[in-house]
Design a protein around this motif. Sequence first.
Motif, PDB file in Angstrom:
ATOM      1  N   ARG A   1       0.820  -1.218   0.000  1.00  0.00           N
ATOM      2  CA  ARG A   1       0.000   0.000   0.000  1.00  0.00           C
ATOM      3  C   ARG A   1       0.856   1.271   0.000  1.00  0.00           C
ATOM      4  N   ASN A   2       2.145   1.151   0.322  1.00  0.00           N
ATOM      5  CA  ASN A   2       3.031   2.317   0.346  1.00  0.00           C
ATOM      6  C   ASN A   2       3.560   2.612  -1.055  1.00  0.00           C
ATOM      7  N   ASN A   3       3.587   3.891  -1.419  1.00  0.00           N
ATOM      8  CA  ASN A   3       4.123   4.228  -2.732  1.00  0.00           C
ATOM      9  C   ASN A   3       5.635   4.419  -2.672  1.00  0.00           C
ATOM     10  N   ASP A   4       6.243   4.472  -3.854  1.00  0.00           N
ATOM     11  CA  ASP A   4       7.702   4.517  -3.950  1.00  0.00           C
ATOM     12  C   ASP A   4       8.289   5.729  -3.242  1.00  0.00           C
ATOM     13  N   SER A   5       7.649   6.887  -3.420  1.00  0.00           N
ATOM     14  CA  SER A   5       8.195   8.107  -2.842  1.00  0.00           C
ATOM     15  C   SER A   5       8.187   8.053  -1.315  1.00  0.00           C
ATOM     16  N   TYR A   6       7.112   7.508  -0.744  1.00  0.00           N
ATOM     17  CA  TYR A   6       7.031   7.403   0.710  1.00  0.00           C
ATOM     18  C   TYR A   6       8.166   6.536   1.245  1.00  0.00           C
ATOM     19  N   ILE A   7       8.412   5.416   0.572  1.00  0.00           N
ATOM     20  CA  ILE A   7       9.481   4.517   1.016  1.00  0.00           C
ATOM     21  C   ILE A   7      10.841   5.205   0.883  1.00  0.00           C
ATOM     22  N   PHE A   8      11.037   5.900  -0.220  1.00  0.00           N
ATOM     23  CA  PHE A   8      12.314   6.586  -0.423  1.00  0.00           C
ATOM     24  C   PHE A   8      12.542   7.659   0.636  1.00  0.00           C
ATOM     25  N   GLU A   9      11.496   8.413   0.970  1.00  0.00           N
ATOM     26  CA  GLU A   9      11.641   9.473   1.964  1.00  0.00           C
ATOM     27  C   GLU A   9      12.036   8.925   3.335  1.00  0.00           C
ATOM     28  N   LYS A  10      11.670   7.675   3.633  1.00  0.00           N
ATOM     29  CA  LYS A  10      12.002   7.058   4.916  1.00  0.00           C
ATOM     30  C   LYS A  10      13.296   6.235   4.867  1.00  0.00           C
ATOM     31  N   SER A  11      13.896   6.129   3.702  1.00  0.00           N
ATOM     32  CA  SER A  11      14.999   5.187   3.519  1.00  0.00           C
ATOM     33  C   SER A  11      16.344   5.782   3.916  1.00  0.00           C
ATOM     34  N   SER A  12      17.305   4.889   4.163  1.00  0.00           N
ATOM     35  CA  SER A  12      18.671   5.314   4.439  1.00  0.00           C
ATOM     36  C   SER A  12      19.346   5.848   3.181  1.00  0.00           C
ATOM     37  N   LEU A  13      18.823   5.494   2.000  1.00  0.00           N
ATOM     38  CA  LEU A  13      19.388   6.015   0.744  1.00  0.00           C
ATOM     39  C   LEU A  13      19.249   7.527   0.689  1.00  0.00           C
ATOM     40  N   LYS A  14      18.065   8.035   0.965  1.00  0.00           N
ATOM     41  CA  LYS A  14      17.871   9.488   0.961  1.00  0.00           C
ATOM     42  C   LYS A  14      18.702  10.144   2.059  1.00  0.00           C
ATOM     43  N   GLN A  15      18.688   9.564   3.238  1.00  0.00           N
ATOM     44  CA  GLN A  15      19.442  10.133   4.351  1.00  0.00           C
ATOM     45  C   GLN A  15      20.922  10.243   4.019  1.00  0.00           C
ATOM     46  N   PHE A  16      21.442   9.221   3.351  1.00  0.00           N
ATOM     47  CA  PHE A  16      22.861   9.246   3.020  1.00  0.00           C
ATOM     48  C   PHE A  16      23.160  10.329   1.989  1.00  0.00           C
ATOM     49  N   HIS A  17      22.320  10.448   0.964  1.00  0.00           N
ATOM     50  CA  HIS A  17      22.564  11.458  -0.065  1.00  0.00           C
ATOM     51  C   HIS A  17      22.375  12.871   0.483  1.00  0.00           C
ATOM     52  N   GLU A  18      21.557  13.016   1.504  1.00  0.00           N
ATOM     53  CA  GLU A  18      21.392  14.339   2.118  1.00  0.00           C
ATOM     54  C   GLU A  18      22.574  14.700   3.013  1.00  0.00           C
ATOM     55  N   SER A  19      23.167  13.716   3.650  1.00  0.00           N
ATOM     56  CA  SER A  19      24.177  14.021   4.668  1.00  0.00           C
ATOM     57  C   SER A  19      25.615  13.845   4.200  1.00  0.00           C
ATOM     58  N   ALA A  20      25.847  13.034   3.173  1.00  0.00           N
ATOM     59  CA  ALA A  20      27.223  12.750   2.750  1.00  0.00           C
ATOM     60  C   ALA A  20      27.803  13.922   1.949  1.00  0.00           C
TER      61      ALA A  20
END
Length: 450
Positions: free
Chosen positions: A246-265
């Motif tokens: 039921r979760n869409n791709d964007s919601y999962i990405f926003e909660k993922s470590s992938l986004k967090q890493f690209h924001e912080s690295a």
Amino acid sequence: MDRRKILLLTAILFVKNQVLFCEKIQLLLLKLINNRAQINSILSSHAILRARIANAQSDVRRIWKFDRSSRFWEHDVRAMDDARFRENFRLDRRAFQKVCEKVRNMEKIDSNLRRCIPLEKRVAIALFSLGSAAEYRTVSSLFGVGRSTVGEIVLDFCHSVCDNFADCINTYPPNQQEIKRIVDGFAVLGFPQCFGAVDGCHIEVQPRKEDAVDYHNYKGWYSVVLLASCDHRSKFTYINIGSTGRNNDSYIFEKSSLKQFHESADIFVQNSELIGGFNIPVLLMGDSAFRLSRHMMKPYPYVADQPAAEKLFNYRLSKCRRVIENAFGQLKARFRKIGRGLQVAPKNVNVIIQACCILHNFLNEENDHINQIWLENLQEFDRNRENPSRNVVLGDNETSAETIRQSLCSYFADADVEGTGEGSGDEGDGNGVPGDGRGAVDDDAFDASV
């Protein structure tokens, strides 16, 4: 002594001897009777003991092994040519032997009760099960083992792959050489400063009844979502497994470590390049379902009379983004258990998907290409399945992200090396080039509604 007395004495002695003889005969008969009774008792005890041993052996045989034919592995596979072997196990013999060497920790030893299944046969059972749409019951009959044994072997194999092939997905955190290799690869495809194409893939599962509502997706069936990023050669660099359908791709990405890493690295900003008058950091790319940000590029929304520069930008982005569609297509085509649904307990879903993604990367490294017929079969299956479309366009709230997109748009328009593309919906067809990239695994599940 006269003759009469002699005869009398002789008669008396004969009678006495006869009495003694009869007494001895009686004693012997009594001993024989006693001995016979003892022998019968011993024979009876022996018969009871043999019966008990036979029953015990029969019980053990019933528990540990049921006689089945196993001609397929012991005879048929040995006689197969390379093409038939590859068709059955979805990889060539050379790669098969390398996999066996890597997963030796799942090898068993013989016990006093039975002989174990050899390592190569265990690997063959697991690969055949993952690469086939057949049920475990069918696989068990084919290989001459129990149905529950097939399930245990598949899980053992998947855990062993995740433990021993970890180096096949280890991009994050990336080093300078890795960033250069992937960015240069996407530049050749036509999109500069890109480190990965991101998308989600629904994989059918059979959830528990009480959890079914969370797994029901917009396509009308139950699934978990595999969110992944890949490099320019369709090699997974990141996977996130287990979010409910039921979760869409964007919601999962926003909660993922992938986004967090690209924001912080800082390494992605440090590798910025001046394009269109603006310093462009190393980016990810996605479709319209994702939110535009300074680390995620997406197409311009479609509008009537769209400017040619925006069409060209969308064409370039979709052309490069299809590598992730190719990766999903290759994964589902090689491992049909993924493409046609996992009929396993929900707790075992994540490790099976993770193992298949890792094997996808490993086999790409080994240049074990996907057969075209596998892709065609997958496409035919997808066409016959209800698959309604749903466009989710999220609002964009970063002005710097729009500046980055506009700078790239101007750069493409100025370069104008490929002309204008018609539309941004050039999706992948499942055909990809095997690559040599590496990746990272994030298998957290997010049980939340959008």
